[in-house]
Enzyme design. Sequence first.
Site, PDB file in Angstrom:
ATOM      1  N   HIS A   1       7.931-103.445 -39.800  1.00 22.52           N
ATOM      2  CA  HIS A   1       9.040-102.484 -39.805  1.00 22.52           C
ATOM      3  C   HIS A   1       8.484-101.133 -39.353  1.00 22.52           C
ATOM      4  O   HIS A   1       8.188-100.252 -40.147  1.00 22.52           O
ATOM      5  CB  HIS A   1       9.685-102.354 -41.182  1.00 22.52           C
ATOM      6  CG  HIS A   1      10.650-101.208 -41.248  1.00 22.52           C
ATOM      7  ND1 HIS A   1      11.830-101.207 -40.543  1.00 22.52           N
ATOM      8  CD2 HIS A   1      10.605-100.013 -41.875  1.00 22.52           C
ATOM      9  CE1 HIS A   1      12.461-100.049 -40.747  1.00 22.52           C
ATOM     10  NE2 HIS A   1      11.728 -99.317 -41.547  1.00 22.52           N
TER      11      HIS A   1
ATOM     12  N   ASP B   1      16.683-103.623 -39.400  1.00 21.18           N
ATOM     13  CA  ASP B   1      16.377-103.754 -37.972  1.00 21.18           C
ATOM     14  C   ASP B   1      17.167-104.926 -37.374  1.00 21.18           C
ATOM     15  O   ASP B   1      17.700-104.831 -36.274  1.00 21.18           O
ATOM     16  CB  ASP B   1      14.870-103.974 -37.781  1.00 21.18           C
ATOM     17  CG  ASP B   1      14.071-102.906 -38.511  1.00 21.18           C
ATOM     18  OD1 ASP B   1      14.226-101.726 -38.173  1.00 21.18           O
ATOM     19  OD2 ASP B   1      13.322-103.260 -39.440  1.00 21.18           O
TER      20      ASP B   1
END
Length: 327
Positions: A187, A159
Amino acid sequence: ANAPVNVTVTGAAGNIGYALLFRIASGALLGPDQRINLRLLEIPQAVKAAEGTAMELFDSAFPALGTVDIFDDPVQAFEGANIAFLVGSMPRKAGMERADLLSANGGIFGPQGEALNAGAADDVKVLVVGNPANTNALIAASHAPDIPASRFTAMTRLDHNRALAQLAARAGCHVSEIDKVTVWGNHSTTQYPDLTHATVNGAPIPEILADRTWVEEDFIPTVAKRGAAIIAARGASSAASAASAAIDHVRDWCQGTTSSWTSSSIMSDGSYGVAEGIISSFPCTAVDGEWKIVEGLEIDDFSRAKIDASAAELLDERAAVAEMGLI
Ligand code: NAX
């Protein structure tokens, strides 16, 4: 020469495993001069496929690669592990209830935590990639009472890297010129990629931050939903970029971070008002093999709400696995 380092990879026959093992063996993790012994863990049905991957590793004649052993028993696979990549899991499938998802993963990460506790090396470092990664890491940590909880981490580096790439495209610069980007939280789609402190070539980016439409309606959802966009385009989920991020995470953990900070999901100590005892993403440096949260960053109201929302999701997941007796 240094003693060989034992690296255990679970889900070794899967898509990420296929991309990850060759990067590890090529020296991308610990440098070309560090001999690595690979220990692959798979479920019995996938052992044959793992053997095929091991044949290709053998055929690559990597100078840094020592032995490759394949197991279907976590106790054996984690014996002596210095580094463990926990990639194999039961990710959410369409229509799956959260309780089913969490209990299936409890059945994987509980025993793996116990096996790590029983046999891993004293310096073991664990990165959980398999989703739901943060809560899976919490389950594993809670089954390993003799291993410091700080050694259990979950991957938000993909990410983070996605956020760098999106900002570089917007700013018209190279990713290497960007610094001080943070991914906070879980996440999942509640994650918060935060540009508040970001710099390009050392300078803040007030014009870009002033473009709230881009930040809130383009940048944040693009990063948070990038996994789904990759599936829509490739017909398969991110594999090489996930493997690359896993290498970045563990390489930085072992060798130290080179930018001001990166993003790593680690056991919260209560910093930034994130509840203690959840594995959440923070701005982190790695020094002497330990992750440290970068303290003292100013958090504006927008960021506060986003960080709180993702932490709330992690608390929810923790409550659910606690109720099921998985932690
Ligand atoms: P694959 O389905 O290709 O491979 C998973 C492998 O794990 C399979 O070979 C399976 O046999 C094995 N496995 C299942 N249970 C196991 C167990 N108990 N012990 C050992 N091996 C086991 O998935 P892949 O595309 O490689 O993705 C792996 C995981 O990474 C998924 O959970 C996925 O959701 C997660 N991801 C996490 C990301 C992150 O940023 N944290 C991004 C990429 C990826 O989506």
